[in-house]
Design an enzyme around this catalytic site. Structure first.
Site, PDB file in Angstrom:
ATOM      1  N   ASP A 269       0.822  -1.208   0.000  1.00 44.35           N
ATOM      2  CA  ASP A 269       0.000   0.000   0.000  1.00 44.35           C
ATOM      3  C   ASP A 269       0.856   1.259   0.000  1.00 44.35           C
ATOM      4  O   ASP A 269       0.329   2.366  -0.146  1.00 44.35           O
ATOM      5  CB  ASP A 269      -0.956   0.011   1.206  1.00 44.35           C
ATOM      6  CG  ASP A 269      -0.232  -0.193   2.522  1.00 44.35           C
ATOM      7  OD1 ASP A 269       0.270  -1.298   2.740  1.00 44.35           O
ATOM      8  OD2 ASP A 269      -0.167   0.760   3.324  1.00 44.35           O
ATOM      9  N   ASN A 270       2.179   1.108   0.139  1.00 46.27           N
ATOM     10  CA  ASN A 270       3.097   2.241   0.065  1.00 46.27           C
ATOM     11  C   ASN A 270       3.899   2.237  -1.226  1.00 46.27           C
ATOM     12  O   ASN A 270       4.926   2.922  -1.319  1.00 46.27           O
ATOM     13  CB  ASN A 270       4.055   2.232   1.260  1.00 46.27           C
ATOM     14  CG  ASN A 270       3.361   2.534   2.566  1.00 46.27           C
ATOM     15  OD1 ASN A 270       2.303   3.148   2.587  1.00 46.27           O
ATOM     16  ND2 ASN A 270       3.950   2.103   3.674  1.00 46.27           N
TER      17      ASN A 270
ATOM     18  N   ASP B  61       5.124   7.841   0.489  1.00 47.58           N
ATOM     19  CA  ASP B  61       4.957   7.709   1.945  1.00 47.58           C
ATOM     20  C   ASP B  61       6.295   7.658   2.669  1.00 47.58           C
ATOM     21  O   ASP B  61       6.985   6.641   2.666  1.00 47.58           O
ATOM     22  CB  ASP B  61       4.115   6.487   2.311  1.00 47.58           C
ATOM     23  CG  ASP B  61       2.635   6.738   2.103  1.00 47.58           C
ATOM     24  OD1 ASP B  61       2.256   7.899   1.902  1.00 47.58           O
ATOM     25  OD2 ASP B  61       1.855   5.768   2.136  1.00 47.58           O
TER      26      ASP B  61
END
Length: 502
Positions: free
Chosen positions: A260-261, A270
């Site tokens: 998700d990063n 991020d």
């Protein structure tokens, strides 16, 4: 003109289709209003980036702009949105994550026609906050604001940072801290995890609109082609491999390389417990909560490869209606990662040594030097920078860099071979030093420098943020007046720990 004599801030025009990502609808990113931040203060403003986007530098002087950057007012004609996504976190799948404290507040077209999305990080709760407060603290906001611009100045693909807003609002983490909001910008913020969310929920029909959006907006060269998904996934896989090589070359450790990063555009995304290495340790772990070292420095290239495999798994339905054929295509794409990484990484190491071309024994020469740095925990950035001062017109000891080395016997033996290699291509010392200093930064955003800026900001002084901002935008220049910022951290600051808490 307002009562105080200033011209009110006027937002630049939105893109012709004002809500390109937002137009995908609530399935992907519902409208979510930001939460007003009490007593916002614009602590820093990236005037150069603002000009690129199409925002005049004078905007920083206007309270209307600060209100926009704090989330206290909406961008004209744009309702903010927050995305849902999933992700593999430290190897384990989490079926629902999302923008827990991020709001996309505008989609703009810059002066040169480029696309910019503006996202506030720390703008308040969203449906994906998972009972958290939706805020970011000043400490982590300073780290992200400066890191993204440092990476950009190093030539590494990354999100950018437009503004940093602070507030006296208390926020509880390990201790009570104060709130802040970063406005970060990028062509787009879609992550690998966006595709994982719909794939693992068996909502495969919703993969196509998302992928078509990514391709049409960010990879238009593939738009309309029958093999567009394969072409895009190949490009993103290779971009990710090159990105990992760029991280390794400057000693950058991300700290939380969850899917998700990871960006579907191939950007650094991020900035949490990141770090630029001081003492070189091939196994360096920058995130003290990463107890197993999953995201250690030497693991980053492999994790990038693994993350690409997760993206390809999540996009199998786009590659073929026949499962076996889809897997075959995905595997063929994934096979592109190792050579793409090698093709990017090898020339970078060669350039860092000042060699003009690659020869058969050069990888061994590089690895021997890295082994010497690793054994003695020599300063990574300083060692490469000092190496540019070595001369080939003498066999005298190499000054400067020897101060960084613990095993001088091994180093002196390596220097004999290094000088011979340079002489074999008739290397000119002056010209080589210029080339080496153009790829080996003198200044990187070291944790102890960040910590000093954070502590001063927490005490109400923001000058050090501006000092570091100016410093990191010229990482390869000598900047004699800033010499102390290139020094090793003092002994008391060599073990600063960073974690996921923000």
């Amino acid at each position: 003109m307002s009562a105080d004599g200033t011209v009110p801030f006027t937002a630049p025009p939105l893109l012709p289709q004002t809500r390109r990502y937002a137009a995908l609808g609530d399935t992907y990113a519902p409208q979510v209003a930001t939460t007003p931040l009490p007593e916002p203060v614009l602590l820093h403003f990236n005037a150069a980036l603002a000009e690129e986007i199409g925002i005049e530098a004078a905007a920083a002087q206007r309270p209307e702009f600060t209100a926009l950057m704090a989330g206290n007012r909406a961008w004209p004609d744009y309702a903010s949105i927050s995305s849902v996504y999933a992700g593999h976190q430290f190897g384990s799948f989490v079926p629902q994550l999302g923008d827990g404290r991020a709001h996309l507040i505008a989609e703009l077209q810059g002066r040169d026609g480029d696309r910019w999305e503006l996202q506030l990080k720390g703008g308040g709760q969203t449906p994906w906050s998972r009972f958290a407060d939706g805020r970011a603290v000043l400490r982590s906001s300073i780290r992200e604001y400066l890191a993204s611009e440092a990476m950009h100045a190093l030539g590494i693909p990354t999100t950018r940072a437009l503004s940093l807003v602070g507030s006296p609002q208390p926020v509880r983490r390990e201790t009570i801290e104060t709130a802040a909001v970063v406005c970060r910008t990028a062509p787009g913020f879609i992550r690998f995890g966006h595709f994982e969310y719909f794939y693992y929920q068996n909502r495969h029909a919703e993969l196509k609109p998302l992928a078509d959006h990514v391709i049409n907006e960010h990879f238009p060269q593939f738009a309309g082609r029958e093999d567009r998904y394969q072409a895009w996934l190949t490009e993103v896989t290779e971009r990710t491999a090159r990105l990992m090589a760029q991280w390794q070359a400057v000693g950058f450790c991300h700290g939380v390389m969850n899917t998700d990063n990871f960006s579907a555009l191939g950007l650094t995304l991020d900035y949490g417990p990141y770090g630029f290495m001081d003492a070189f340790d091939a196994h360096h772990i920058c995130n003290h909560t990463d107890e197993g070292g999953r995201y250690a420095y030497d693991q980053q290239p492999m994790i990038g490869h693994w993350n690409c495999s997760r993206l390809l798994q999540a996009t199998l339905p786009l590659l073929s209606e026949q499962p076996e054929q889809a897997v075959e295509i995905a595997n063929s794409i994934l096979e592109r990662y190792p050579p793409a990484y090698t093709q990017a990484m090898t020339p970078m190491w060669i350039a860092k040594l000042g060699l003009r071309d690659l020869r058969l024994d050069d990888p061994e020469l590089v690895n021997r030097f890295l082994g010497i740095l690793h054994k003695g925990h020599s300063d990574f950035s300083r060692s490469f920078r000092h190496l540019a001062r070595l001369r080939t017109d003498t066999d005298a000891p190499a000054h400067g860099i020897r101060d960084e080395i613990a095993d001088l016997e091994a180093f002196d033996a390596w220097v004999i071979d290094y000088r011979a290699r340079l002489r074999s291509e008739s290397s000119d010392d002056t010209e080589r030093a210029v080339r080496m200093n153009a790829v080996n930064p003198k200044y990187v955003l070291r944790n102890h420098l960040l910590q000093a800026a954070i502590e001063q900001a927490q005490g109400g002084s923001y000058e050090e943020i501006d000092t570091l901002f100016k410093l990191i935008n010229r990482p390869f220049d000598e900047q004699p007046e800033m010499e102390r910022y290139a020094e090793e951290p003092p002994a008391s600051a060599r073990h600063i720990e960073v974690s996921c808490s923000s």
